[in-house]
Design an enzyme around this catalytic site. Structure first.
Site, PDB file in Angstrom:
ATOM      1  N   ARG A   3      55.266   9.236  20.066  1.00 44.35           N
ATOM      2  CA  ARG A   3      56.693   8.953  19.904  1.00 44.35           C
ATOM      3  C   ARG A   3      56.996   7.530  20.340  1.00 44.35           C
ATOM      4  NH1 ARG A   3      60.102  11.218  23.001  1.00 44.35           N
ATOM      5  NH2 ARG A   3      61.801  10.751  21.579  1.00 44.35           N
TER       6      ARG A   3
ATOM      7  N   ARG B  91      63.905  12.994  37.076  1.00 45.93           N
ATOM      8  CA  ARG B  91      63.996  12.496  38.447  1.00 45.93           C
ATOM      9  C   ARG B  91      63.841  13.616  39.433  1.00 45.93           C
ATOM     10  NH1 ARG B  91      68.411   8.130  39.910  1.00 45.93           N
ATOM     11  NH2 ARG B  91      67.372   6.362  38.942  1.00 45.93           N
TER      12      ARG B  91
ATOM     13  N   LYS C 188      51.850  16.931  31.153  1.00 49.77           N
ATOM     14  CA  LYS C 188      51.910  16.985  29.691  1.00 49.77           C
ATOM     15  C   LYS C 188      50.645  17.614  29.114  1.00 49.77           C
ATOM     16  CE  LYS C 188      53.061  14.184  25.703  1.00 49.77           C
ATOM     17  NZ  LYS C 188      54.017  13.198  25.222  1.00 49.77           N
TER      18      LYS C 188
HETATM   19  C1  BTN Z   1      54.050  12.238  21.709  1.00 45.19           C
HETATM   20  O1  BTN Z   1      54.235  11.017  21.862  1.00 45.19           O
HETATM   21  O2  BTN Z   1      54.138  13.021  22.653  1.00 45.19           O
HETATM   22  C2  BTN Z   1      53.715  12.777  20.342  1.00 45.19           C
HETATM   23  C3  BTN Z   1      52.247  12.724  20.061  1.00 45.19           C
HETATM   24  C4  BTN Z   1      51.856  13.253  18.720  1.00 45.19           C
HETATM   25  C5  BTN Z   1      50.384  13.050  18.457  1.00 45.19           C
HETATM   26  C6  BTN Z   1      49.934  13.752  17.205  1.00 45.19           C
HETATM   27  S1  BTN Z   1      48.178  13.820  17.056  1.00 45.19           S
HETATM   28  C7  BTN Z   1      48.340  14.430  15.445  1.00 45.19           C
HETATM   29  C8  BTN Z   1      49.431  13.649  14.783  1.00 45.19           C
HETATM   30  N1  BTN Z   1      48.927  12.415  14.233  1.00 45.19           N
HETATM   31  C9  BTN Z   1      49.392  11.354  14.877  1.00 45.19           C
HETATM   32  O3  BTN Z   1      49.091  10.172  14.629  1.00 45.19           O
HETATM   33  N2  BTN Z   1      50.258  11.725  15.846  1.00 45.19           N
HETATM   34  C10 BTN Z   1      50.402  13.161  15.884  1.00 45.19           C
END
Ligand code: BTN
Length: 321
Positions: A119, A318, A184
């Site tokens: 993201r 927080r 996470k």
């Molecule tokens: C985040 O930032 O938390 C979201 C991560 C999403 C990663 C997945 S891996 C499969 C798909 N392909 C990508 O390039 N990104 C998503």
């Protein structure tokens, strides 16, 4: 960088293989084996070399297999999903599905991503064979109601899947993180092509930590299925099938009814509700108490200037004073 497929398949059993035995099996010199091992390390694989014994992976590796995923899908879901592709390495499973305009639904998985997308333009670390990098392309004839909440509903589906696989207490952190014990476990990235409100194609991408190698260090507190479930962790092929099955069931319902059928399930797993949170937006930071999500997926925050709604942002939780 071509993938040393034959070497990966040999080492996947987690046992020691001597250099000469590998050279003979692969029909290459011992120094070529050594070079291929270097390639595996660059891909993120944790290879142990022990003098006198040879090479082995830190742990056995269940390679992704389109046939195994398809076989683990219930018949109805398999019929719904004529296209399921597994790659050794790709830039990004989301990017691949966005580029190719084939029929939907289509699923794409990779063992390794060279440019995994997270993201807010961040990079998603994607070491080979360690985790799940899974994307599904879906076409909506018209934009569904509460469209911004689709990522939240997709997260609910993954949390339910994990819970069915024995992972208790999967939390959801707005907008698209999966957490266990405040760390996470995975994240979702939704990308869209098309012209709303008309037909549009959505790519739902999931990165799920299964067994993060010791040499890879994500930039935030993380956890993986291996930490949580040890040897009982569900295999990646079965997990991929279970997530796809859940998404394929969810999407037609979301198309008709939006987020409403999934909202209570989100609320139950919402880790931010009642917490003081810091919301980072492109131009400012806002502090407030998280009050849950609205019907369209917006985050409600009680701030100094009243209750406000947000559709995107990078949230830091927080510690309450
Ligand atoms: C985040 O930032 O938390 C979201 C991560 C999403 C990663 C997945 S891996 C499969 C798909 N392909 C990508 O390039 N990104 C998503």
């Amino acid at each position: 960088m071509p993938l040393p497929d034959a070497l990966i398949k040999k080492l996947a059993d987690g046992h020691f293989h001597s250099g000469p035995a590998l050279a003979a099996a692969l029909g290459v010199t011992r120094s070529a084996v050594w070079k291929q091992v270097r390639v595996l390390e660059k891909l993120g694989l944790d290879v142990h070399r022990v003098p006198g014994r040879g090479y082995r992976l830190a742990a056995p590796l269940e390679l992704l297999d389109a046939g195994a995923i398809r076989a683990a899908l219930p018949a109805a879901a398999a019929r719904q999903l004529p296209r399921l592709m597994v790659f050794g390495t790709l830039d990004s499973t989301n990017a691949w599905l966005l580029r190719e305009a084939g029929a939907t639904p289509a699923a794409c998985l990779a063992e390794h991503q060279t440019a995994g997308r997270g993201r807010r333009g961040r990079n998603w670390l994607s070491p080979f064979g360690a985790n799940l990098y899974l994307s599904l392309a879906w076409a909506f004839a018209v934009l569904p109601p509460h469209f911004p909440a689709l990522g939240l509903a997709a997260g609910v589906a993954v949390a339910r899947t994990l819970e069915r696989c024995g992972i208790a207490s999967v939390g959801l952190k707005w907008p698209n993180d999966l957490q266990v014990a405040g760390r996470k476990l995975g994240g979702l990235l939704l990308e869209m092509s098309g012209e709303p409100p008309g037909p549009c194609r959505v790519i739902i991408g999931l990165g799920l930590n299964c067994r993060m190698p010791a040499n890879v260090v994500p930039d935030q507190p993380w956890i993986d299925l291996q930490n949580i479930a040890g040897g009982n962790a569900t295999g990646r092929n079965q997990l991929a099938a279970a997530v796809l099955d859940e998404w394929l069931a969810l999407l037609p319902v979301f198309a008709e009814r939006g987020f409403a059928p999934f909202r209570a399930a989100w609320d139950k797993r919402d880790v931010l509700r009642g917490q003081q949170v810091l919301l980072r937006l492109p131009d400012k930071r806002i502090v407030g108490e998280a009050l849950g999500v609205e019907a369209d997926g917006a985050l409600r925050l009680r701030t100094a200037s009243g209750v406000q709604r947000f559709y995107s942002g990078d949230v830091s939780v927080r510690i309450a004073a």
